[in-house]
Design a protein around this motif. Sequence first.
Motif, short mmCIF file in Angstrom:
data_model
loop_
_atom_site.label_atom_id
_atom_site.label_comp_id
_atom_site.label_asym_id
_atom_site.label_seq_id
_atom_site.Cartn_x
_atom_site.Cartn_y
_atom_site.Cartn_z
N ILE A 12 -43.03 72.58 1.80
CA ILE A 12 -44.24 73.57 2.41
C ILE A 12 -43.86 74.73 3.21
CG2 ILE A 12 -46.18 73.38 3.84
CD1 ILE A 12 -45.65 70.33 3.97
N VAL A 15 -40.00 74.39 4.50
CA VAL A 15 -39.13 73.64 5.71
C VAL A 15 -39.59 72.00 3.62
CG1 VAL A 15 -40.21 73.05 8.02
CG2 VAL A 15 -41.99 73.02 5.81
N PRO A 17 -40.04 68.07 3.09
CA PRO A 17 -40.47 67.28 4.48
C PRO A 17 -41.03 66.21 3.80
CG PRO A 17 -42.56 69.02 4.36
CD PRO A 17 -41.69 68.97 3.41
N GLU A 36 -43.60 54.19 10.28
CA GLU A 36 -44.39 54.54 11.31
C GLU A 36 -45.41 56.03 11.04
OE1 GLU A 36 -41.74 53.58 14.86
OE2 GLU A 36 -40.39 54.37 13.32
N GLY A 38 -45.16 59.65 10.45
CA GLY A 38 -44.63 61.53 10.80
C GLY A 38 -43.58 60.54 9.74
N GLY A 40 -44.46 60.32 6.52
CA GLY A 40 -44.70 60.86 5.05
C GLY A 40 -45.52 60.53 4.35
N SER A 42 -48.89 60.39 3.80
CA SER A 42 -50.10 61.40 3.71
C SER A 42 -49.49 62.62 2.88
CB SER A 42 -51.33 62.30 5.17
OG SER A 42 -50.86 61.33 5.79
N LEU A 43 -48.18 62.83 3.01
CA LEU A 43 -47.96 63.99 2.02
C LEU A 43 -47.72 63.70 1.02
CD1 LEU A 43 -45.15 65.91 4.69
CD2 LEU A 43 -47.82 66.57 3.10
N GLU A 175 -55.36 55.48 4.65
CA GLU A 175 -55.94 54.63 5.64
C GLU A 175 -57.17 54.57 5.53
OE1 GLU A 175 -53.89 54.47 8.90
OE2 GLU A 175 -51.77 56.54 8.77
N HIS A 208 -51.10 51.72 8.43
CA HIS A 208 -49.93 51.17 9.71
C HIS A 208 -50.06 49.90 9.87
CE1 HIS A 208 -49.98 55.47 11.85
NE2 HIS A 208 -49.15 55.15 11.40
N SER A 272 -39.00 64.58 13.92
CA SER A 272 -39.60 66.27 13.55
C SER A 272 -38.50 66.77 12.18
CB SER A 272 -40.27 66.53 13.99
OG SER A 272 -39.30 67.09 14.38
N VAL A 273 -39.89 67.38 10.18
CA VAL A 273 -39.06 67.77 9.99
C VAL A 273 -37.74 68.62 10.59
CG1 VAL A 273 -39.21 69.24 7.46
CG2 VAL A 273 -41.08 67.28 9.14
N TYR A 276 -34.97 66.40 11.00
CA TYR A 276 -33.66 65.48 10.27
C TYR A 276 -32.55 65.40 10.49
CZ TYR A 276 -38.04 64.19 7.24
OH TYR A 276 -39.96 64.30 7.22
N1 LIG Z 1 -48.40 70.93 6.17
C1 LIG Z 1 -47.34 70.45 6.79
N2 LIG Z 1 -46.38 71.80 7.13
C2 LIG Z 1 -45.31 71.48 7.86
N3 LIG Z 1 -44.85 69.50 7.65
C3 LIG Z 1 -45.96 68.60 8.18
C4 LIG Z 1 -47.05 69.09 7.14
N4 LIG Z 1 -47.79 68.21 7.12
C5 LIG Z 1 -46.69 67.13 7.94
N5 LIG Z 1 -46.06 67.25 7.92
C6 LIG Z 1 -44.63 66.76 7.72
O1 LIG Z 1 -44.21 66.26 7.48
C7 LIG Z 1 -43.94 65.48 8.26
C8 LIG Z 1 -44.92 63.46 7.58
O2 LIG Z 1 -46.33 64.18 7.78
P1 LIG Z 1 -47.26 63.17 7.02
O3 LIG Z 1 -48.40 63.50 7.76
O4 LIG Z 1 -47.33 62.49 5.59
O5 LIG Z 1 -47.38 61.74 7.68
P2 LIG Z 1 -48.24 60.08 8.22
O6 LIG Z 1 -46.84 58.66 7.63
O7 LIG Z 1 -49.15 60.07 7.24
O8 LIG Z 1 -48.12 59.80 9.47
P3 LIG Z 1 -49.44 59.16 10.23
O9 LIG Z 1 -48.50 57.80 10.10
O10 LIG Z 1 -49.20 59.90 11.39
O11 LIG Z 1 -50.39 59.95 9.53
C9 LIG Z 1 -44.15 65.27 9.61
O12 LIG Z 1 -43.04 65.21 9.87
C10 LIG Z 1 -45.53 65.97 9.94
O13 LIG Z 1 -44.95 67.31 11.11
#
Ligand SMILES: Nc1ncnc2c1ncn2[C@@H]1O[C@H](COP(=O)(O)OP(=O)(O)OP(=O)(O)O)[C@@H](O)[C@H]1O
Length: 318
Positions: A12, A15, A17, A36, A38, A40, A42-43, A175, A208, A272-273, A276
């Motif tokens: 993104i 960065v 991630p 946990e 953060g 990854g 949702s990404l 979720e 979770h 955080s990203v 790492y």
């Molecule tokens: N738009 C973005 N720009 C930059 N970094 C991002 C973006 N969205 C997420 N991240 C980073 O990517 C990493 C993974 O985020 P993600 O949202 O996928 O985590 P998650 O496992 O879904 O967490 P949660 O359980 O809190 O939903 C995190 O460090 C987050 O800060």
Amino acid sequence: MLLDVTDLSVSIGSVSPLSGISFALDRGEILGLVGESGSGKSLTALALTGLLPLIGGRITAGAVRFDGTDLARLRERDLRALRGRRIGFVTQNPMTAMDPVQRIGAQVDVVSRLHLGLSAQAARARTLDLLTQLRIPEAAAVCEAYPHQLSGGMKQRIVIAMALAGEPDLIVADEPTTALDVTVQAQIIHILTTLVRERGLGLILITHDMGVVAQACDKVAVLYAGRLAEARPVGALFAHPAHPYTAALIDCIPREGMAPGALTGIPGAVPSVAAYPPGCRYHPRCPRATDLCRSTVPPITTGETRLACHHPMEQPHD
Ligand SMILES: Nc1ncnc2c1ncn2[C@@H]1O[C@H](COP(=O)(O)OP(=O)(O)OP(=O)(O)O)[C@@H](O)[C@H]1O
Ligand SMILES: [Mg+2]
């Protein structure tokens, strides 16, 4: 295989991630995607549903083979055609998927009109049928209602109906029950698992809750700090976790007879990203870490079990 994700990386802007995400899923299977906050999850969901461009992201390496097609190589237009039709997405917050000023029925109808080319009348018949399958009482009256008139659990069922209306082969649910109370949560998980078994869908269930994973999933992919830790069939993963992070997650599940307040979680936090660490990203929190873990990224094994660890708890066997 319905879906085979190999060594997926996502950027993104400047960065990165996600990298080294690997797991596979067949029809009629449920894969739990855990880790946990953060880690990854949702990404990964956005990458699978082709929605990364919405947040300025893109797939930079690896493959997402869906029924033989590599989604990572599709153009945005072709991806859009797949999404909704063959891949349904259920988000955590129903209101991001729903239009607050449109009646429920019209919002579900539009999916099968658009993706299956149904007439208005046929689409409504299909909507009523879907709502009934999702055990929504008085489906005809619900079609006339607006989202704010429904409970959280009902709204989440409508979002699932919208995801199902295009007759997808794969559903990605991020979720889907986190905001709901325990009873409604159990009902929705039950509905989703029944649909998977009856229709031979693939379901990626992001959660979770390791308890939900143990009950509902066939396979599990554990993510940590934007990388895969371990992906295995569920029985083997719980019985013989190979990655120390998986073992730590399982240790956090509340057990019967546990003293109240004894629940501690894993010491430390997901980086955080921007922070790492080099080598294995789990090494600062890992009791088994050595110099090798601090310097070298562990390769991911291939096959039924996928594991990225220099010093597994035991050699995985499925
Ligand atoms: N738009 C973005 N720009 C930059 N970094 C991002 C973006 N969205 C997420 N991240 C980073 O990517 C990493 C993974 O985020 P993600 O949202 O996928 O985590 P998650 O496992 O879904 O967490 P949660 O359980 O809190 O939903 C995190 O460090 C987050 O800060
Ligand atoms: Mg998330």
